[in-house]
Design a protein around this motif. Structure first.
Motif, mmCIF file in Angstrom:
data_model
loop_
_atom_site.group_PDB
_atom_site.id
_atom_site.type_symbol
_atom_site.label_atom_id
_atom_site.label_comp_id
_atom_site.label_asym_id
_atom_site.label_seq_id
_atom_site.Cartn_x
_atom_site.Cartn_y
_atom_site.Cartn_z
ATOM 1 N N SER A 54 0.758 -1.181 -0.038
ATOM 2 C CA SER A 54 -0.148 0.079 -0.089
ATOM 3 C C SER A 54 0.847 1.044 -0.065
ATOM 4 C CB SER A 54 -0.925 0.068 1.257
ATOM 5 O OG SER A 54 -0.131 0.181 2.431
ATOM 6 N N ARG A 55 2.289 1.085 0.039
ATOM 7 C CA ARG A 55 3.067 2.136 0.291
ATOM 8 C C ARG A 55 3.908 2.240 -1.076
ATOM 9 N NH1 ARG A 55 5.739 1.258 6.041
ATOM 10 N NH2 ARG A 55 5.197 -0.848 5.496
ATOM 11 N N ASP A 56 4.590 3.448 -1.288
ATOM 12 C CA ASP A 56 5.488 3.549 -2.736
ATOM 13 C C ASP A 56 6.603 2.724 -2.268
ATOM 14 O OD1 ASP A 56 3.420 4.852 -4.112
ATOM 15 O OD2 ASP A 56 4.313 6.912 -3.404
ATOM 16 N N GLY A 57 7.301 2.351 -3.245
ATOM 17 C CA GLY A 57 8.621 1.772 -3.242
ATOM 18 C C GLY A 57 8.795 0.387 -3.458
ATOM 19 N N SER A 58 10.252 -0.011 -3.524
ATOM 20 C CA SER A 58 10.589 -1.638 -3.626
ATOM 21 C C SER A 58 10.365 -2.137 -2.635
ATOM 22 C CB SER A 58 12.039 -1.732 -4.271
ATOM 23 O OG SER A 58 12.755 -0.876 -3.441
ATOM 24 N N ILE A 59 10.252 -3.577 -2.584
ATOM 25 C CA ILE A 59 10.036 -4.436 -1.269
ATOM 26 C C ILE A 59 10.862 -5.604 -1.679
ATOM 27 C CG2 ILE A 59 8.150 -5.762 -0.060
ATOM 28 C CD1 ILE A 59 6.106 -4.040 -1.314
ATOM 29 N N GLY A 60 11.555 -5.998 -0.619
ATOM 30 C CA GLY A 60 12.401 -6.935 -0.458
ATOM 31 C C GLY A 60 11.922 -8.048 0.809
ATOM 32 N N VAL A 61 11.750 -9.482 0.726
ATOM 33 C CA VAL A 61 11.270 -10.177 1.528
ATOM 34 C C VAL A 61 12.581 -11.016 1.755
ATOM 35 C CG1 VAL A 61 9.873 -12.020 2.328
ATOM 36 C CG2 VAL A 61 8.768 -9.986 1.082
ATOM 37 N N ILE A 62 13.267 -11.039 2.970
ATOM 38 C CA ILE A 62 14.617 -11.796 3.112
ATOM 39 C C ILE A 62 14.346 -12.820 4.330
ATOM 40 C CG2 ILE A 62 16.961 -11.691 3.595
ATOM 41 C CD1 ILE A 62 16.637 -8.617 2.966
ATOM 42 N N ALA A 63 14.900 -14.094 3.850
ATOM 43 C CA ALA A 63 14.776 -15.180 4.722
ATOM 44 C C ALA A 63 16.017 -16.133 4.447
ATOM 45 C CB ALA A 63 13.399 -16.013 4.387
ATOM 46 N N ALA A 64 15.870 -17.090 5.475
ATOM 47 C CA ALA A 64 16.941 -18.228 5.461
ATOM 48 C C ALA A 64 16.896 -18.820 4.151
ATOM 49 C CB ALA A 64 16.916 -19.121 6.615
ATOM 50 N N ASP A 65 17.878 -19.248 3.246
ATOM 51 C CA ASP A 65 17.761 -19.732 2.086
ATOM 52 C C ASP A 65 16.819 -21.059 1.955
ATOM 53 O OD1 ASP A 65 20.006 -17.939 2.139
ATOM 54 O OD2 ASP A 65 21.022 -19.304 0.690
ATOM 55 N N ASP A 66 16.932 -21.982 2.854
ATOM 56 C CA ASP A 66 16.086 -23.182 2.853
ATOM 57 C C ASP A 66 14.745 -22.938 3.036
ATOM 58 O OD1 ASP A 66 16.357 -22.676 5.462
ATOM 59 O OD2 ASP A 66 16.853 -24.791 5.896
ATOM 60 N N THR A 67 14.229 -21.680 3.621
ATOM 61 C CA THR A 67 12.882 -21.402 3.760
ATOM 62 C C THR A 67 12.312 -20.855 2.430
ATOM 63 O OG1 THR A 67 13.106 -19.354 4.883
ATOM 64 C CG2 THR A 67 12.990 -21.318 6.268
ATOM 65 N N VAL A 68 12.997 -20.054 1.727
ATOM 66 C CA VAL A 68 12.578 -19.273 0.497
ATOM 67 C C VAL A 68 11.516 -20.189 -0.142
ATOM 68 C CG1 VAL A 68 13.131 -18.320 -1.717
ATOM 69 C CG2 VAL A 68 14.396 -17.808 0.461
ATOM 70 N N PRO A 69 11.696 -21.354 -0.604
ATOM 71 C CA PRO A 69 10.631 -22.126 -1.237
ATOM 72 C C PRO A 69 9.315 -21.892 -0.647
ATOM 73 C CG PRO A 69 12.658 -23.208 -1.403
ATOM 74 C CD PRO A 69 12.893 -22.161 -0.330
ATOM 75 N N ILE A 70 9.019 -22.419 0.634
ATOM 76 C CA ILE A 70 8.134 -22.464 1.374
ATOM 77 C C ILE A 70 7.350 -20.912 1.451
ATOM 78 C CG2 ILE A 70 7.063 -22.725 3.809
ATOM 79 C CD1 ILE A 70 9.478 -24.404 4.389
ATOM 80 N N LEU A 71 8.001 -20.044 1.584
ATOM 81 C CA LEU A 71 7.412 -18.626 1.503
ATOM 82 C C LEU A 71 6.858 -18.251 0.091
ATOM 83 C CD1 LEU A 71 9.897 -16.535 3.942
ATOM 84 C CD2 LEU A 71 7.728 -17.613 4.500
ATOM 85 N N ALA A 72 7.553 -18.736 -0.841
ATOM 86 C CA ALA A 72 7.263 -18.447 -2.233
ATOM 87 C C ALA A 72 6.066 -19.094 -2.573
ATOM 88 C CB ALA A 72 8.197 -18.949 -3.223
ATOM 89 N N GLU A 73 5.934 -20.456 -1.942
ATOM 90 C CA GLU A 73 4.570 -21.199 -2.344
ATOM 91 C C GLU A 73 3.416 -20.355 -1.547
ATOM 92 O OE1 GLU A 73 2.598 -25.467 -1.190
ATOM 93 O OE2 GLU A 73 4.981 -25.235 -1.068
ATOM 94 N N THR A 74 3.724 -19.898 -0.444
ATOM 95 C CA THR A 74 2.529 -19.123 0.644
ATOM 96 C C THR A 74 2.249 -17.811 -0.279
ATOM 97 O OG1 THR A 74 3.569 -20.074 2.450
ATOM 98 C CG2 THR A 74 1.965 -18.083 2.456
ATOM 99 N N LEU A 75 3.073 -17.095 -0.846
ATOM 100 C CA LEU A 75 2.935 -15.805 -1.555
ATOM 101 C C LEU A 75 1.997 -16.073 -2.920
ATOM 102 C CD1 LEU A 75 6.093 -13.840 -1.193
ATOM 103 C CD2 LEU A 75 4.162 -13.705 0.258
ATOM 104 N N THR A 76 2.319 -17.387 -3.448
ATOM 105 C CA THR A 76 1.823 -17.444 -4.814
ATOM 106 C C THR A 76 0.545 -18.141 -4.390
ATOM 107 O OG1 THR A 76 3.682 -18.401 -5.735
ATOM 108 C CG2 THR A 76 1.833 -19.137 -6.684
ATOM 109 N N GLU A 77 0.123 -18.930 -3.301
ATOM 110 C CA GLU A 77 -1.315 -19.227 -3.022
ATOM 111 C C GLU A 77 -2.165 -18.149 -2.563
ATOM 112 O OE1 GLU A 77 -0.508 -21.870 0.210
ATOM 113 O OE2 GLU A 77 -0.020 -23.797 -0.929
ATOM 114 N N ASN A 78 -1.673 -16.987 -2.061
ATOM 115 C CA ASN A 78 -2.432 -15.895 -1.801
ATOM 116 C C ASN A 78 -2.536 -14.822 -2.592
ATOM 117 O OD1 ASN A 78 -3.244 -15.791 1.394
ATOM 118 N ND2 ASN A 78 -1.328 -17.101 1.006
ATOM 119 N N GLY A 79 -1.970 -15.132 -3.947
ATOM 120 C CA GLY A 79 -2.170 -14.124 -5.157
ATOM 121 C C GLY A 79 -1.261 -13.061 -5.152
ATOM 122 N N LEU A 80 -0.289 -12.995 -4.419
ATOM 123 C CA LEU A 80 0.810 -12.162 -4.395
ATOM 124 C C LEU A 80 2.005 -12.061 -5.408
ATOM 125 C CD1 LEU A 80 0.892 -11.775 -0.515
ATOM 126 C CD2 LEU A 80 -0.301 -10.083 -1.874
#
Length: 665
Positions: free
Chosen positions: A566-592
Motif C-alpha cells: 500500500s506504500r510506494d517503493g520497492s519491497i524485499g522479503v528476506i529469509a533463510a535460504d532453505d525457507t524461501v521455497p516455502i514462503l514463495a509457495e505461500t505468497l503464490t497461494e495468496n495471489g501475491l
C-alpha cells in the motif's frame, strides 16, 4: 523566494537548451564515419570508438541533465578565469559554438559543488541545487556561502530518501564532502573504505572509477578498469550506475568469473584452509618439486659434428634458474641456455653461428627431450591434482608449513580418476590461479574496484592483487558484514594479502538506512565486529521499525506484505535460504506476485523474495525479514549475516518471528 516562477522558467529554458545541445552532439557523433581510416583494422578500431562515444552521449529522459549550479565571486572570476555561472551535471554538454552549458561533475571546477562551505567557500558565492521529478525540473534551493552555517538541504534529503525501484542509482547529486575526498583520490593511491551500512561505500567506489576514467582517460582506456562484486545479482543491481555517468567501457565480474567457474563444493573448514595464504608457499614447493636430475647430458648432432654437454653442466644450468624466474619462463630459458652452450662449442671449432642457429638448436628434438626430462611441462590442474591426491607428495610440499591434521584435511577422501574429471571448488580455482601465475605472469589492469572485500579469502585476494600489480585499487567493505569462514578481521591484514597497502577511511555516517533501523541492527556489532565504531544515521526514521512476534511466520508475512504494497517503493522479503521455497509457495497461494532473486539477479516484479546469502549490497524501500533465528542458525557466522539482512531497508523494516530472537536483539 521573490521571482521564483521566473527563476524556474529560466532554469527550465537552460535545461531545454542543454538537452537540445546534447542531442546535437550525439547526432554529430553518429554522422562521423570510420571510412577515413587507412586500413581495415584502423576502421574497426575507429568504429568501436565512435560507438562508445555515441553510447556515452545517450540522453536519459528520466534523469536530470544537471543537478547543481555554482555562481562565482568576481575575484575568483578574474584570477582563475572562470565564468560567473556554471552548471554541474553528469556529463559535459556544449553548444555548436563550443560554449559549455553543463560541466561534468568530475571536472576540477565542479569540486566546489561538493566541497565548498561557509569556512572555505572556494570562490563560490552561491550554490544552487535543483529538484527533479521524471527528468523535469520542479524546484531549486540556494545556499549562500557568506560564512553563516548552512541549513540542512531539503532537496538533498528528498533525493536521498526518494523511493527506489529497479537497479542502483548513481549518487552524483548527493555526494557528501567526506565521500568526495575518496572519489577524487589520486590514481596511484590504493584506497580502502570501511563503510557501515547505508554510508554509500559501493556508490563511492563506482563514482571513483568514473572519476579516474575521466581524469586519466587515455591511460585507463589502455590498461582498463574492473569492478569485482560478490555475485552476479549484485553486479546486475549496480550495472546501470556507470553507464548513467557516461562510462560504458568498464568490465564487471565476480571472483569466480575471473579465476574460473567452480563446479564442486566442499566443507567450510576445507575451503577455509585452502584459502589460507600459506597455501601459496605449498603450491610453490609442489611446483618446483617436479624438477628432476638429468639421466645424462645432452648430445646434439649436426652433420658430422657432435656436441656434448655433460650432466653436471645441465644440473648447474637448472640450479641457476630454479626459483629465480617463473616456471614457464625458466623452462624456456633452460632450452636457450643449453643451445647457447652448443653454440659456444661451435664457435670454438671455428664456426660462425648466429641467433637463428641458437633458436634452431633450442627447438631441436634432443634439447626438447632433455628439457622435458628435467623441467617437465605442467598445467596448474595437474599439479594441484597430484597435491590433493598424493599423501607423500603433499607431505613433502607442505613440510614445515602445514601440520599433519591440516594435511589430512586437504587430501581428498576419494581422489578422482584424473585432473580432467575433478569438480573444482571455488577455493580450488584460487589455488589454480596462483599456480598459473607461478608458471606465467598474470596481466595487470590500471584500476581495480573490489566490493564486499571482507568476504574474500587470502588466496582470492592474492589473485586480485596480481591483476592490479602495476595499477591501483579501491577496496570497499564492512568488517561487520563478513559472513565467510575466512572473513578478514582487520583491513591491514586484508590489504597485505592484496599486496596493495593503502590508507583506510572509515565511513560511519549513514544516509540511506533510518536511524531507528540502524540502531537496532547495531546491537549485533559487539558480537560480530567489536572493534568497529557504531554507525550513525542522518535520518531519524521514527516508526520505521516494527518487530512482531507471530504464531505463524508465512501467514503473518502475507499480511505484512499487503500492508507494504500500500506504500510506494520497492519491497524485499528476506529469509533463510532453505525457507524461501516455502514462503514463495505461500505468497503464490495468496495471489501475491513476486520474483525470487537468484545468483544471476532478477528482473520485473515489485516484490523480491531474497535468500539471505544474496542480500549483501542490495537496498529496498521496505524490507520484511522472516524468522531471524533461522538466518542465524543457517551458517557459522549467522549473526553477521543477520546484521547484513537487517540493514537493507531504506524506509521501513518489519521483522517477523515465531522463534526467540537472538539474545543481542
Amino acid at each position: 523566494m521573490p521571482g521564483e516562477p521566473d527563476v524556474l522558467r529560466a532554469e527550465r529554458d537552460h535545461l531545454k537548451q542543454s538537452r537540445e545541445a546534447l542531442t546535437a552532439m550525439r547526432e554529430h557523433a553518429e554522422s562521423l564515419s570510420a571510412d577515413a581510416a587507412g586500413d581495415w583494422v584502423s576502421q574497426q578500431v575507429l568504429e568501436g570508438l565512435l560507438d562508445i562515444r555515441i553510447r556515452a552521449l545517450a540522453d536519459h529522459p528520466d534523469t536530470p541533465l544537471f543537478f547543481g549550479r555554482l555562481d562565482h565571486s568576481a575575484d575568483v572570476m578574474a584570477v582563475a578565469d572562470l565564468p560567473e555561472t556554471v552548471y554541474v551535471g553528469r556529463r559535459h554538454v556544449h553548444d555548436q559554438d563550443g560554449l559549455a552549458l553543463v560541466l561534468d561533475w568530475r571536472a576540477p571546477v565542479s569540486r566546489a559543488f561538493y566541497q565548498a562551505g561557509p569556512r572555505e567557500p572556494m570562490g563560490v558565492v552561491r550554490r544552487r541545487r535543483f529538484g527533479f521529478r521524471g527528468g523535469e525540473l520542479t524546484a531549486f534551493e540556494d545556499e549562500t556561502l557568506d560564512g553563516r552555517e548552512l541549513e540542512t538541504s531539503r532537496l538533498l534529503a528528498e533525493e536521498i530518501e526518494r523511493p527506489r525501484s529497479g537497479p542502483m542509482r548513481d549518487i552524483v547529486a548527493t555526494i557528501q564532502p567526506e565521500q568526495d575526498v575518496i572519489v577524487r583520490a589520486a590514481l596511484a593511491e590504493t584506497v580502502c573504505v570501511q563503510g557501515a551500512p547505508g554510508t554509500g561505500k559501493t556508490a563511492v567506489g563506482l563514482h571513483r572509477a568514473a572519476y579516474l576514467l575521466f581524469t586519466h582517460r587515455e591511460r585507463l582506456s589502455r590498461s582498463g578498469v574492473l569492478i569485482v562484486g560478490p555475485n552476479r545479482a549484485f553486479l546486475s543491481y549496480i550495472a546501470s550506475v556507470l553507464p548513467a555517468l557516461g562510462e560504458v567501457r568498464v568490465d564487471q565480474a565476480t571472483v569466480d568469473d575471473l579465476l574460473g567457474t567452480p563446479t564442486g563444493t566442499e566443507e567450510p573448514a576445507v575451503a577455509a584452509l585452502k584459502g589460507d595464504a600459506r597455501l601459496s608457499e605449498v603450491l610453490r614447493k609442489a611446483l618446483w618439486l617436479h624438477l628432476a636430475k638429468p639421466g645424462g647430458g645432452l648430445l646434439f648432432v649436426k652433420g658430422a659434428s657432435r656436441y656434448r654437454i655433460p650432466d653436471h653442466e645441465v644440473r648447474e644450468l637448472v640450479a641457476s634458474l630454479r626459483g629465480t624466474t617463473r616456471y614457464g619462463a625458466g623452462r624456456n630459458a633452460l632450452a636457450q641456455r643449453l643451445a647457447h652452450r652448443v653454440l659456444v662449442q661451435m664457435e670454438e671449432r671455428g664456426e660462425a653461428p648466429d641467433d637463428r642457429v641458437q633458436d634452431a638448436v633450442a627447438r631441436s628434438r634432443p634439447v626438447k627431450a632433455l628439457v622435458e626430462e628435467v623441467w617437465p611441462k605442467l598445467t596448474p590442474q595437474a599439479v594441484l591434482f597430484r597435491l590433493l591426491s598424493d599423501p607423500e607428495f603433499l607431505a613433502l610440499a607442505a613440510k614445515g608449513i602445514l601440520d599433519p591434521g591440516e594435511r589430512e584435511l586437504l587430501l581428498w577422501a576419494k581422489a578422482p580418476r584424473s585432473a580432467r574429471s575433478v569438480r573444482w571448488t571455488s577455493a580450488d580455482v584460487a589455488l589454480l590461479d596462483d599456480l598459473a601465475d607461478q608458471m606465467e605472469r598474470t596481466g595487470s589492469i590500471g584500476h581495480l574496484v573490489v566490493d564486499e572485500a571482507q568476504d574474500l579469502s587470502p588466496m582470492q585476494l592474492r589473485a586480485l592483487g596480481r591483476r592490479c600489480a602495476t595499477g591501483s585499487a579501491t577496496v570497499l567493505g564492512d568488517l561487520a558484514q563478513g559472513t565467510t569462514p575466512w572473513s578478514a578481521r582487520t583491513w591491514e591484514e586484508l590489504l597485505g594479502h592484496l599486496g596493495r597497502p593503502g590508507e583506510v577511511t572509515e565511513l560511519t555516517l549513514g544516509f540511506r538506512v533510518p536511524r531507528e533501523v540502524l540502531d537496532y541492527a547495531a546491537r549485533l556489532l559487539p558480537s560480530v565486529a567489536p572493534g568497529l565504531a557504531a554507525p550513525r544515521s542522518l535520518r531519524a526514521g521514527l516508526g520505521s521499525l516494527a518487530v512482531r512476534h507471530v504464531g505463524d511466520v508465512p501467514d503473518a508475512l502475507v499480511t505484512a506484505l499487503i500492508e507494504a504494497l500500500s506504500r510506494d517503493g520497492s519491497i524485499g522479503v528476506i529469509a533463510a535460504d532453505d525457507t524461501v521455497p516455502i514462503l514463495a509457495e505461500t505468497l503464490t497461494e495468496n495471489g501475491l506476485d513476486h520474483a525470487i532473486l537468484t545468483e544471476d539477479g532478477v528482473e520485473g516484479e515489485r516484490v523480491h523474495l531474497i535468500p539471505a546469502t544474496l542480500a549483501k549490497g542490495l537496498e529496498y524501500d521496505h524490507v520484511l525479514v522472516a524468522e531471524p533465528a533461522a538466518i542465524v542458525a543457517a551458517e557459522p557466522r549467522g549473526l553477521a549475516r543477520l546484521y547484513v539482512v537487517l540493514t537493507r531497508a531504506v524506509t521501513s523494516l518489519t521483522v517477523l518471528h515465531s522463534e526467540a530472537l537472538p539474545e543481542q536483539l
